[in-house]
Write a protein that holds these residues in place. Structure first.
Motif, PDB file in Angstrom:
ATOM      1  N   LYS A  46     -36.357  -2.744 -13.257  1.00 17.81           N
ATOM      2  CA  LYS A  46     -34.982  -2.285 -13.470  1.00 17.81           C
ATOM      3  C   LYS A  46     -34.957  -0.768 -13.653  1.00 17.81           C
ATOM      4  CE  LYS A  46     -31.069  -2.872 -16.570  1.00 17.81           C
ATOM      5  NZ  LYS A  46     -30.544  -3.538 -17.760  1.00 17.81           N
ATOM      6  N   ASN A  47     -34.202  -0.107 -12.779  1.00 22.58           N
ATOM      7  CA  ASN A  47     -33.986   1.347 -12.804  1.00 22.58           C
ATOM      8  C   ASN A  47     -35.229   2.183 -12.510  1.00 22.58           C
ATOM      9  OD1 ASN A  47     -31.164   1.296 -13.192  1.00 22.58           O
ATOM     10  ND2 ASN A  47     -31.495   0.789 -15.340  1.00 22.58           N
ATOM     11  N   ILE A  48     -36.241   1.588 -11.924  1.00 21.71           N
ATOM     12  CA  ILE A  48     -37.427   2.355 -11.512  1.00 21.71           C
ATOM     13  C   ILE A  48     -37.729   2.034 -10.063  1.00 21.71           C
ATOM     14  CG2 ILE A  48     -39.879   2.771 -11.869  1.00 21.71           C
ATOM     15  CD1 ILE A  48     -39.437   2.094 -14.809  1.00 21.71           C
ATOM     16  N   PRO A  49     -37.596   3.021  -9.160  1.00 23.95           N
ATOM     17  CA  PRO A  49     -36.982   4.328  -9.386  1.00 23.95           C
ATOM     18  C   PRO A  49     -35.463   4.206  -9.392  1.00 23.95           C
ATOM     19  CG  PRO A  49     -37.540   4.147  -7.075  1.00 23.95           C
ATOM     20  CD  PRO A  49     -38.015   2.870  -7.753  1.00 23.95           C
ATOM     21  N   THR A  50     -34.819   5.206  -9.952  1.00 23.52           N
ATOM     22  CA  THR A  50     -33.364   5.210  -9.963  1.00 23.52           C
ATOM     23  C   THR A  50     -32.836   5.650  -8.600  1.00 23.52           C
ATOM     24  OG1 THR A  50     -33.123   7.518 -10.658  1.00 23.52           O
ATOM     25  CG2 THR A  50     -33.326   5.842 -12.422  1.00 23.52           C
ATOM     26  N   PHE A  51     -31.584   5.382  -8.396  1.00 24.96           N
ATOM     27  CA  PHE A  51     -30.888   5.825  -7.187  1.00 24.96           C
ATOM     28  C   PHE A  51     -30.970   7.341  -7.053  1.00 24.96           C
ATOM     29  CE2 PHE A  51     -26.712   7.279  -5.501  1.00 24.96           C
ATOM     30  CZ  PHE A  51     -26.821   6.805  -4.206  1.00 24.96           C
ATOM     31  N   ARG A 121     -34.412   0.497  -0.687  1.00 25.41           N
ATOM     32  CA  ARG A 121     -33.960  -0.222  -1.880  1.00 25.41           C
ATOM     33  C   ARG A 121     -34.607   0.396  -3.107  1.00 25.41           C
ATOM     34  NH1 ARG A 121     -36.074  -5.041  -4.519  1.00 25.41           N
ATOM     35  NH2 ARG A 121     -34.428  -6.026  -5.707  1.00 25.41           N
ATOM     36  N   THR A 122     -33.771   0.822  -4.050  1.00 24.69           N
ATOM     37  CA  THR A 122     -34.264   1.393  -5.304  1.00 24.69           C
ATOM     38  C   THR A 122     -34.204   0.325  -6.390  1.00 24.69           C
ATOM     39  OG1 THR A 122     -32.105   2.126  -6.156  1.00 24.69           O
ATOM     40  CG2 THR A 122     -33.254   3.613  -4.604  1.00 24.69           C
ATOM     41  N   GLY A 123     -34.613   0.682  -7.589  1.00 27.19           N
ATOM     42  CA  GLY A 123     -34.516  -0.234  -8.719  1.00 27.19           C
ATOM     43  C   GLY A 123     -33.212  -0.080  -9.479  1.00 27.19           C
TER      44      GLY A 123
END
Length: 139
Positions: A46-51, A121-123
């Motif tokens: 989750k959120n790794i990497p961010t947008f 696709r990011t996290g």
């Protein structure tokens, strides 16, 4: 070993292969990716990497002339929108060009992803954190 920012070989190759008006989609963790479109999955957790981290890395190696964003981000994720537009303004100065920004409804956005060279696709776990970047030429 490569010494520029992007180390992921699929992402690096995709950016290097972009021609004028080709596009690359950078998405949050939830955007549906068309089956015929190559997926470059950077999501780790989750959120790794961010947008925004992913945007920063991609635009360090890509000349951008246009960006398409879902209209819904204005209401559902204004913080990401503000940060994204700020990065686009900074990129305009760095590239010495104007980057056209277009807003479309999310349904149309998803249809536009079908023409992407790839979807990255990011996290990112926040709504509508997606952008389609269109390649320009630096001359």
């Amino acid at each position: 070993m490569k010494k520029t920012i992007i180390l992921n070989p699929s992402l690096s190759h995709t950016i290097a292969s972009l021609g004028h008006t080709d596009c690359l989609t950078i998405s949050d963790a939830g955007l549906p990716i068309p089956m015929q479109c190559p997926r470059i999955d950077l999501a780790l957790t989750k959120n790794i990497p961010t947008f925004l981290q992913t945007i920063d890395a991609v635009v360090s190696e890509m000349f951008v002339e246009r960006a398409v964003i879902a209209e819904e981000i204005k209401q559902k994720n204004p913080q990401i929108l503000t940060a994204l537009l700020q990065r686009i303004k900074q990129l305009e100065k760095k590239q010495n060009n104007n980057i056209a920004v277009e807003f479309v409804n999310h349904k149309d956005f998803k249809l536009l992803t079908h023409s992407s060279k790839a979807v990255v696709r990011t996290g990112e776990f926040s709504p509508y954190a997606n952008v389609i970047l269109y390649s320009g030429v630096p001359f």
